[in-house]
Every structure is written in C-alpha cells, then in structure tokens.
Design a protein around this motif. Sequence first.
Motif, mmCIF file in Angstrom:
data_model
loop_
_atom_site.group_PDB
_atom_site.id
_atom_site.type_symbol
_atom_site.label_atom_id
_atom_site.label_comp_id
_atom_site.label_asym_id
_atom_site.label_seq_id
_atom_site.Cartn_x
_atom_site.Cartn_y
_atom_site.Cartn_z
ATOM 1 N N ALA A 81 1.042 -0.842 -0.243
ATOM 2 C CA ALA A 81 -0.342 -0.195 -0.260
ATOM 3 C C ALA A 81 0.864 1.193 0.090
ATOM 4 O O ALA A 81 0.721 2.276 -0.263
ATOM 5 N N MET A 82 2.151 1.412 0.790
ATOM 6 C CA MET A 82 2.702 2.231 0.678
ATOM 7 C C MET A 82 4.288 2.793 0.481
ATOM 8 O O MET A 82 5.152 2.057 1.238
ATOM 9 N N PRO A 83 4.440 2.033 -1.025
ATOM 10 C CA PRO A 83 6.422 1.376 -0.612
ATOM 11 C C PRO A 83 7.484 2.806 -0.834
ATOM 12 O O PRO A 83 8.541 2.053 -0.321
ATOM 13 N N ASP A 84 6.492 4.103 -0.172
ATOM 14 C CA ASP A 84 7.731 5.284 0.629
ATOM 15 C C ASP A 84 7.661 5.028 1.623
ATOM 16 O O ASP A 84 6.248 4.560 2.664
ATOM 17 N N ILE A 85 8.978 5.515 2.140
ATOM 18 C CA ILE A 85 8.638 5.425 3.507
ATOM 19 C C ILE A 85 7.819 6.477 3.865
ATOM 20 O O ILE A 85 7.806 7.167 3.905
ATOM 21 N N HIS A 86 6.562 6.647 5.262
ATOM 22 C CA HIS A 86 5.781 7.230 5.401
ATOM 23 C C HIS A 86 5.518 7.023 7.232
ATOM 24 O O HIS A 86 5.708 5.880 7.869
ATOM 25 N N PRO A 87 5.576 7.925 7.747
ATOM 26 C CA PRO A 87 5.353 7.376 9.308
ATOM 27 C C PRO A 87 4.570 6.724 9.898
ATOM 28 O O PRO A 87 4.557 6.127 10.127
ATOM 29 N N LEU A 88 2.929 6.444 9.345
ATOM 30 C CA LEU A 88 2.084 5.487 9.552
ATOM 31 C C LEU A 88 2.682 4.373 9.220
ATOM 32 O O LEU A 88 2.896 3.195 10.173
ATOM 33 N N ALA A 89 3.489 3.978 8.469
ATOM 34 C CA ALA A 89 3.812 2.492 7.816
ATOM 35 C C ALA A 89 4.228 2.229 8.740
ATOM 36 O O ALA A 89 5.102 0.902 9.029
ATOM 37 N N LYS A 90 5.646 3.355 9.411
ATOM 38 C CA LYS A 90 6.491 2.949 9.843
ATOM 39 C C LYS A 90 6.394 2.509 11.467
ATOM 40 O O LYS A 90 6.339 1.508 11.982
ATOM 41 N N GLU A 91 5.362 3.354 11.805
ATOM 42 C CA GLU A 91 4.546 3.103 12.412
ATOM 43 C C GLU A 91 3.748 1.729 12.770
ATOM 44 O O GLU A 91 3.451 0.518 13.859
ATOM 45 N N ALA A 92 3.077 1.201 12.276
ATOM 46 C CA ALA A 92 2.162 -0.450 11.840
ATOM 47 C C ALA A 92 3.628 -1.081 11.817
ATOM 48 O O ALA A 92 3.383 -2.256 12.415
ATOM 49 N N LYS A 93 4.591 -0.819 11.439
ATOM 50 C CA LYS A 93 5.903 -1.597 10.751
ATOM 51 C C LYS A 93 6.273 -2.291 12.204
ATOM 52 O O LYS A 93 6.106 -3.372 12.865
ATOM 53 N N ASP A 94 6.261 -0.904 13.384
ATOM 54 C CA ASP A 94 6.758 -1.623 14.608
ATOM 55 C C ASP A 94 5.515 -1.659 15.688
ATOM 56 O O ASP A 94 6.297 -2.027 16.793
ATOM 57 N N MET A 95 4.414 -1.411 15.328
ATOM 58 C CA MET A 95 3.473 -2.338 16.318
ATOM 59 C C MET A 95 3.574 -3.855 16.425
ATOM 60 O O MET A 95 3.291 -4.475 16.835
ATOM 61 N N GLY A 96 3.276 -4.231 14.797
ATOM 62 C CA GLY A 96 3.886 -5.381 14.841
ATOM 63 C C GLY A 96 4.841 -6.637 15.360
ATOM 64 O O GLY A 96 4.963 -6.963 15.669
ATOM 65 N N ALA A 97 6.439 -5.706 15.257
ATOM 66 C CA ALA A 97 7.062 -6.233 15.852
ATOM 67 C C ALA A 97 6.911 -6.077 17.322
ATOM 68 O O ALA A 97 7.438 -7.571 17.803
ATOM 69 N N ALA A 98 6.108 -4.745 17.921
ATOM 70 C CA ALA A 98 6.397 -4.971 19.089
ATOM 71 C C ALA A 98 5.201 -5.871 19.921
ATOM 72 O O ALA A 98 5.690 -6.945 20.602
ATOM 73 N N ALA A 99 4.497 -6.748 18.510
ATOM 74 C CA ALA A 99 3.870 -7.144 19.608
ATOM 75 C C ALA A 99 4.044 -9.011 19.310
ATOM 76 O O ALA A 99 4.237 -9.889 20.223
ATOM 77 N N VAL A 100 4.827 -9.321 18.406
ATOM 78 C CA VAL A 100 5.795 -10.212 18.448
ATOM 79 C C VAL A 100 7.080 -10.229 19.320
ATOM 80 O O VAL A 100 7.335 -11.676 20.224
ATOM 81 N N MET A 101 7.592 -9.481 20.355
ATOM 82 C CA MET A 101 8.145 -9.053 21.236
ATOM 83 C C MET A 101 7.142 -9.652 22.432
ATOM 84 O O MET A 101 8.502 -10.227 23.158
ATOM 85 N N LEU A 102 6.423 -8.767 22.311
ATOM 86 C CA LEU A 102 5.587 -9.211 23.210
ATOM 87 C C LEU A 102 5.123 -10.868 23.569
ATOM 88 O O LEU A 102 4.752 -11.617 24.780
ATOM 89 N N SER A 103 4.505 -11.229 22.432
ATOM 90 C CA SER A 103 4.776 -12.724 22.179
ATOM 91 C C SER A 103 5.898 -13.868 22.997
ATOM 92 O O SER A 103 6.063 -15.041 23.547
#
Length: 119
Positions: A81-103
Amino acid sequence: MRNQPKYHLFKNARYALSGLIAALKQEMSFRIEVFLFIILSIAFWMLPLPLSQRAILQFSLFLPLIVELLNSAIERVVDLAMPDIHPLAKEAKDMGAAAVMLSLFATLCLWLYVALKQI
C-alpha cells in the motif's frame, strides 16, 4: 459481494501451507522461531513435568509463530500500500514488531514460571 472464492477445505489448507512456506523462505525471524520451537519442544518433553505443564509450554511456543506470521502479513500489506517511507507505515510495522516481542516475552515468562516452580 466479497472478492473471495467459494470455500473448499483442501484449497484453503493449500493456501495456509503456501503462507507457511513463504514465511519459511522469506522471513529469517520466522525460521529462527521455528528452529527454537523444534529444539524447545524436544527439550521439554524430556523433562519430568506433569502433562498439564507440558501442554502449556507446548502451546506457548505457538504464540510467537502465530504473531510473527501476522506481523509479516502486516509488513507485506504496508509495503504494497505504501512503497515509500511514511510515518504511519513505520508505526504499523513497529507495532507488529512490538507484538512479536511481547509474544516472545510472554512465552519466556511462562517457561521461567514452570522452570522456577520445579526448583
């Protein structure tokens, strides 16, 4: 109308296996987690633990794998959806990574709890 083919058990199972194969081929973190899943699954069945504790430990090992698959799916959708760097895209990816870390943290806590209970 939904853009979805008619439900077929075997086709859906093939889709799921295709997703697992894609994750194994393309995601190093998923491969590492599968390796740890196998090693820890073998290791704890050799320990003198009650069946209930073994079942809890076994099921806890699935949690990081499931969350990692969901995180990888999120990352792919964001990249599509967002091939360019975008702050919201980064946040979505970071939140996914945080979910992995918490699991992983939750799994570690369960394992430590069971290990310390045995001492």
